[in-house]
Design a protein around this motif. Sequence first.
Motif, PDB file in Angstrom:
ATOM      1  N   ASN A  27      95.362  23.880   5.787  1.00  0.00           N
ATOM      2  CA  ASN A  27      95.435  22.672   6.618  1.00  0.00           C
ATOM      3  C   ASN A  27      94.193  21.788   6.485  1.00  0.00           C
ATOM      4  OD1 ASN A  27      98.008  23.130   7.869  1.00  0.00           O
ATOM      5  ND2 ASN A  27      97.046  24.806   9.003  1.00  0.00           N
ATOM      6  N   ASP A  28      93.408  22.022   5.446  1.00  0.00           N
ATOM      7  CA  ASP A  28      92.211  21.199   5.231  1.00  0.00           C
ATOM      8  C   ASP A  28      92.589  19.780   4.858  1.00  0.00           C
ATOM      9  OD1 ASP A  28      90.210  22.968   5.833  1.00  0.00           O
ATOM     10  OD2 ASP A  28      89.945  23.697   3.795  1.00  0.00           O
ATOM     11  N   ARG A  29      91.856  18.830   5.415  1.00  0.00           N
ATOM     12  CA  ARG A  29      91.964  17.418   5.045  1.00  0.00           C
ATOM     13  C   ARG A  29      90.572  17.020   4.572  1.00  0.00           C
ATOM     14  NH1 ARG A  29      96.528  18.771   6.308  1.00  0.00           N
ATOM     15  NH2 ARG A  29      98.017  17.632   7.599  1.00  0.00           N
ATOM     16  N   ILE A  30      90.362  17.056   3.266  1.00  0.00           N
ATOM     17  CA  ILE A  30      89.012  16.948   2.713  1.00  0.00           C
ATOM     18  C   ILE A  30      88.791  15.590   2.062  1.00  0.00           C
ATOM     19  CG2 ILE A  30      87.334  17.971   1.128  1.00  0.00           C
ATOM     20  CD1 ILE A  30      88.926  20.587   1.320  1.00  0.00           C
ATOM     21  N   GLY A  31      87.770  14.879   2.512  1.00  0.00           N
ATOM     22  CA  GLY A  31      87.349  13.646   1.866  1.00  0.00           C
ATOM     23  C   GLY A  31      86.263  13.939   0.859  1.00  0.00           C
ATOM     24  N   LEU A  32      86.451  13.499  -0.379  1.00  0.00           N
ATOM     25  CA  LEU A  32      85.454  13.677  -1.435  1.00  0.00           C
ATOM     26  C   LEU A  32      84.706  12.363  -1.602  1.00  0.00           C
ATOM     27  CD1 LEU A  32      87.645  15.569  -4.079  1.00  0.00           C
ATOM     28  CD2 LEU A  32      86.300  16.528  -2.217  1.00  0.00           C
ATOM     29  N   ILE A  33      83.399  12.392  -1.361  1.00  0.00           N
ATOM     30  CA  ILE A  33      82.622  11.154  -1.394  1.00  0.00           C
ATOM     31  C   ILE A  33      81.427  11.312  -2.341  1.00  0.00           C
ATOM     32  CG2 ILE A  33      83.298  10.598   0.966  1.00  0.00           C
ATOM     33  CD1 ILE A  33      80.400  11.339   1.812  1.00  0.00           C
ATOM     34  N   GLY A  34      80.818  10.209  -2.689  1.00  0.00           N
ATOM     35  CA  GLY A  34      79.657  10.232  -3.571  1.00  0.00           C
ATOM     36  C   GLY A  34      79.652   9.001  -4.454  1.00  0.00           C
ATOM     37  N   ARG A  35      78.561   8.819  -5.170  1.00  0.00           N
ATOM     38  CA  ARG A  35      78.414   7.657  -6.038  1.00  0.00           C
ATOM     39  C   ARG A  35      79.435   7.696  -7.167  1.00  0.00           C
ATOM     40  NH1 ARG A  35      73.357   5.363  -5.263  1.00  0.00           N
ATOM     41  NH2 ARG A  35      74.325   3.629  -6.348  1.00  0.00           N
ATOM     42  N   ASN A  36      79.710   6.527  -7.777  1.00  0.00           N
ATOM     43  CA  ASN A  36      80.545   6.500  -8.973  1.00  0.00           C
ATOM     44  C   ASN A  36      79.927   7.395 -10.043  1.00  0.00           C
ATOM     45  OD1 ASN A  36      81.013   3.046  -8.303  1.00  0.00           O
ATOM     46  ND2 ASN A  36      82.594   4.585  -8.148  1.00  0.00           N
ATOM     47  N   GLY A  37      80.764   8.219 -10.665  1.00  0.00           N
ATOM     48  CA  GLY A  37      80.284   9.048 -11.766  1.00  0.00           C
ATOM     49  C   GLY A  37      79.687  10.374 -11.358  1.00  0.00           C
ATOM     50  N   THR A  38      79.798  10.773 -10.071  1.00  0.00           N
ATOM     51  CA  THR A  38      79.208  12.048  -9.633  1.00  0.00           C
ATOM     52  C   THR A  38      80.165  13.230  -9.782  1.00  0.00           C
ATOM     53  OG1 THR A  38      79.808  11.486  -7.346  1.00  0.00           O
ATOM     54  CG2 THR A  38      77.532  11.048  -8.033  1.00  0.00           C
ATOM     55  N   GLY A  39      81.425  12.966 -10.162  1.00  0.00           N
ATOM     56  CA  GLY A  39      82.327  14.077 -10.455  1.00  0.00           C
ATOM     57  C   GLY A  39      83.496  14.267  -9.522  1.00  0.00           C
ATOM     58  N   LYS A  40      83.756  13.327  -8.637  1.00  0.00           N
ATOM     59  CA  LYS A  40      84.847  13.497  -7.670  1.00  0.00           C
ATOM     60  C   LYS A  40      86.204  13.565  -8.382  1.00  0.00           C
ATOM     61  CE  LYS A  40      83.769   9.660  -5.596  1.00  0.00           C
ATOM     62  NZ  LYS A  40      82.690   9.225  -6.507  1.00  0.00           N
ATOM     63  N   SER A  41      86.464  12.592  -9.246  1.00  0.00           N
ATOM     64  CA  SER A  41      87.730  12.587  -9.979  1.00  0.00           C
ATOM     65  C   SER A  41      87.817  13.777 -10.921  1.00  0.00           C
ATOM     66  CB  SER A  41      87.882  11.278 -10.766  1.00  0.00           C
ATOM     67  OG  SER A  41      87.936  10.168  -9.898  1.00  0.00           O
ATOM     68  N   THR A  42      86.686  14.165 -11.491  1.00  0.00           N
ATOM     69  CA  THR A  42      86.672  15.316 -12.398  1.00  0.00           C
ATOM     70  C   THR A  42      87.091  16.590 -11.675  1.00  0.00           C
ATOM     71  OG1 THR A  42      84.923  14.311 -13.741  1.00  0.00           O
ATOM     72  CG2 THR A  42      85.215  16.692 -13.939  1.00  0.00           C
ATOM     73  N   LEU A  43      86.662  16.742 -10.420  1.00  0.00           N
ATOM     74  CA  LEU A  43      87.048  17.927  -9.649  1.00  0.00           C
ATOM     75  C   LEU A  43      88.570  17.996  -9.511  1.00  0.00           C
ATOM     76  CD1 LEU A  43      85.755  20.283  -7.867  1.00  0.00           C
ATOM     77  CD2 LEU A  43      86.495  18.887  -5.949  1.00  0.00           C
ATOM     78  N   LEU A  44      89.211  16.861  -9.236  1.00  0.00           N
ATOM     79  CA  LEU A  44      90.672  16.848  -9.115  1.00  0.00           C
ATOM     80  C   LEU A  44      91.331  17.220 -10.445  1.00  0.00           C
ATOM     81  CD1 LEU A  44      91.350  13.659  -6.931  1.00  0.00           C
ATOM     82  CD2 LEU A  44      90.735  15.961  -6.217  1.00  0.00           C
TER      83      LEU A  44
END
Length: 551
Positions: A27-44
Amino acid sequence: MLTLTNISIHFGGRYLFDNVSVAVGENDRIGLIGRNGTGKSTLLKLIMGLESPESGKITKPNNYKIGYLPQEIKTTSTKTIFQETESALDDLKRLENEINQYTRELEERTDYESDAYMRIIEKLTEASEHFHLMGGQTIEAEIEKVLIGLGFDRTDFTRGMNEFSGGWQMRVELAKILLRQNDCILLDEPTNHLDIESIRWLEAFLKTYKGAILVVSHDRRFLDNITNRTIEFSLGKIYDMPYPYTRFVAERAGQKELQLAAYNNQQKQIAQQERFIERFKAKASFSSRTQSKVKQLEKMELVEVEEEDTSKMRFSFPEPPRSSRLIFEAKNLSKKYDEKLVLNNIDFAVERGEKICFVGKNGEGKSTMSKILAGMLDHTGVLNIGSNIALGYYAQHQAEMLDPDSTVFEIIDAAATGEVRKKIRSLLGAFLFSGNAVDKKVRVLSGGEKSRLSICRMLLQPINVMILDEPTNHFDMISKDVLKNALINFKGSLVIVSHDREFLQGLTNKTVEFKKGTIKEYPGDINEFLEQQQIDSLDLLEANKKTILKK
């Protein structure tokens, strides 16, 4: 539970992640935040198996279903909007076909007492129960609800996918993900292609979604409304707390203050110990005490201060040349695309110093009006333009129009003239393009970097009228704050199309709503407009109630 354990991955000569671990509860609702290029999309992408970590492992339960919405998609589907959305429910269709098949078999057989007949009844019962459990009996209504919530009209349902832009096709992909009943959904900037009305519907839908959600977003209000946990990416590390965005930021700031205070306090203690050792190390009578101090220092566990990425754009718009009082005046202005009337006899004016926001559903004419004001589209009716107008225009997909084979430096060099040419490197540095970054080809830049480069190019000439169509779609939060402050301090006139409520708050002094070919003006910023919308909706509801009672 989905788990990522000790994940490390390099990119461009640096660690995107270094020994990072994340566990995702149901039931986690997790927001992934950080500067452009820090790896958020890569994690997905790692979770989806589209990329592989250099070390570490990703584990998920058997039959764990994941839905993934990337930032951009390419589709060649020739189905209708409804058919394409329905294709997400192949399991339900399979069950429905099985139910029909078993039903036909029972109708054709007469051996009512046989074991074979009973087995078919059992299979039919099992398939029917599963079908109802998955909501099969109401699926058409669910498809309709989701498509309408995401901004489609019922008349769009039978239109082909190829009739719609990439942004609308992305909405169909989002609808498919929401309908699939996944155990976990991964959403990469889902609000980029949505208008404010659709964003608010999506927030309401996600609040009751049965499953885990990981969302990459730079929309503060969206994150605050749907998340219960935030993970920040910074310099190869992550910071994970069970709070939505705004509280996370406050807690992180408090942590950093305590950490810095502890560090400073420890540094004072170390300095005192070192002074004592230095002063008495040569005196025999103090030798035991001196050695004790040395051992204390050696055993001391040092407090470390987190390394922070403090880089951010630094710029302001040049002082604009003075324009006439009236910037634009439209009378009976209309615009058609083939037979579709987008703007119908619009009367509209912009005066010097006004800062105006265009809002409304996608397709209602906001971008069309922006292009007309910028001289990019023909129209019928009258559009008077004031004198001494120096216009800057940022198109919705302007970042994608940059020459992919040019370098960052060449893009700015080609547009710069006169004395500005001597300041190109300084200007690029203010937009975080320094050193070897100025020699990067546009094709390798992230969406945020392309947007920064496009805004940078706008600064090459003094302008007194700015028209911006969705300028923040790929900006990280710090970059958005810098741009917002620069626009607040901009002395000229501003027309902006945006769906980012937090970005718009306090930025504009007039809101113009586009709806069914017409416009309606509201004084104030986006918050005042949304409050008025609620009041109007309640007034309409009360009026409908009175009408029903009279009947």
